[in-house]
Design an enzyme around this catalytic site. Structure first.
Site, PDB file in Angstrom:
ATOM      1  N   ARG A 139      41.078  34.049  31.945  1.00  0.00           N
ATOM      2  CA  ARG A 139      41.484  34.043  30.529  1.00  0.00           C
ATOM      3  C   ARG A 139      40.305  34.405  29.635  1.00  0.00           C
ATOM      4  O   ARG A 139      40.441  35.192  28.687  1.00  0.00           O
ATOM      5  CB  ARG A 139      42.049  32.680  30.132  1.00  0.00           C
ATOM      6  CG  ARG A 139      43.427  32.429  30.718  1.00  0.00           C
ATOM      7  CD  ARG A 139      44.016  31.125  30.245  1.00  0.00           C
ATOM      8  NE  ARG A 139      44.413  31.209  28.848  1.00  0.00           N
ATOM      9  CZ  ARG A 139      44.733  30.148  28.110  1.00  0.00           C
ATOM     10  NH1 ARG A 139      44.716  28.937  28.635  1.00  0.00           N
ATOM     11  NH2 ARG A 139      45.095  30.292  26.847  1.00  0.00           N
ATOM     12  N   CYS A 166      38.770  25.906  23.787  1.00  0.00           N
ATOM     13  CA  CYS A 166      39.553  26.357  24.946  1.00  0.00           C
ATOM     14  C   CYS A 166      40.742  27.130  24.380  1.00  0.00           C
ATOM     15  O   CYS A 166      40.576  27.871  23.423  1.00  0.00           O
ATOM     16  CB  CYS A 166      39.970  25.167  25.815  1.00  0.00           C
ATOM     17  SG  CYS A 166      40.814  23.862  24.921  1.00  0.00           S
TER      18      CYS A 166
END
Length: 138
Positions: free
Chosen positions: A31, A90
């Protein structure tokens, strides 16, 4: 005892170009590097951030590494930046808390949490996005 210090988007934008803070992304490398994005409409990371997936704080059994191992790994990620000058994020602000807890378990001073995280950052197409591995800024 430490209270969780949060950073708003406005505060992050003030810190963004300063080399005196370290942005730490707790998402997995896939990611972070923009190879996949299962949740948000944009893949990648905040430019200048470094990647420390929260899973790197754990043993194969799923418990925290030793205090010494955590300290060694985290200080390597922070480089010359003091732990208290780190800002963790995050995807949505949850996994970054794991890195902050790992800092406490390592006996390090607390960092800060950008609660809006990647979801908030990438919601505005005017904000820059970086793909690929992290390039350390010292």
């Amino acid at each position: 005892r430490h209270s969780l210090q949060q950073v708003t988007l406005e505060q992050l934008l003030k810190f963004y170009h300063r080399k005196c803070v370290r942005l730490v992304d707790a998402r997995g490398a896939e990611r972070f590097e923009g190879k996949t994005e299962p949740i948000d409409p944009v893949a990648g990371h905040i430019p200048g951030a470094v990647n420390h997936p929260f899973t790197e704080n754990l043993t194969a059994e799923g418990t925290f590494l030793s205090r010494e191992q955590l300290r060694e790994r985290l200080t390597a990620v922070f480089g010359t930046i003091p732990p208290e000058d780190t800002i963790h994020y995050c995807g949505s602000g949850v996994s970054a808390c794991h890195n902050l807890l790992a800092m406490a378990a390592a006996g390090l001073p607390p960092g800060r949490l950008y609660v809006g995280s990647w979801s908030q950052w990438c919601a505005d197409p005017a904000r820059p996005v970086e793909n690929g591995p992290a390039r350390r800024r010292e």
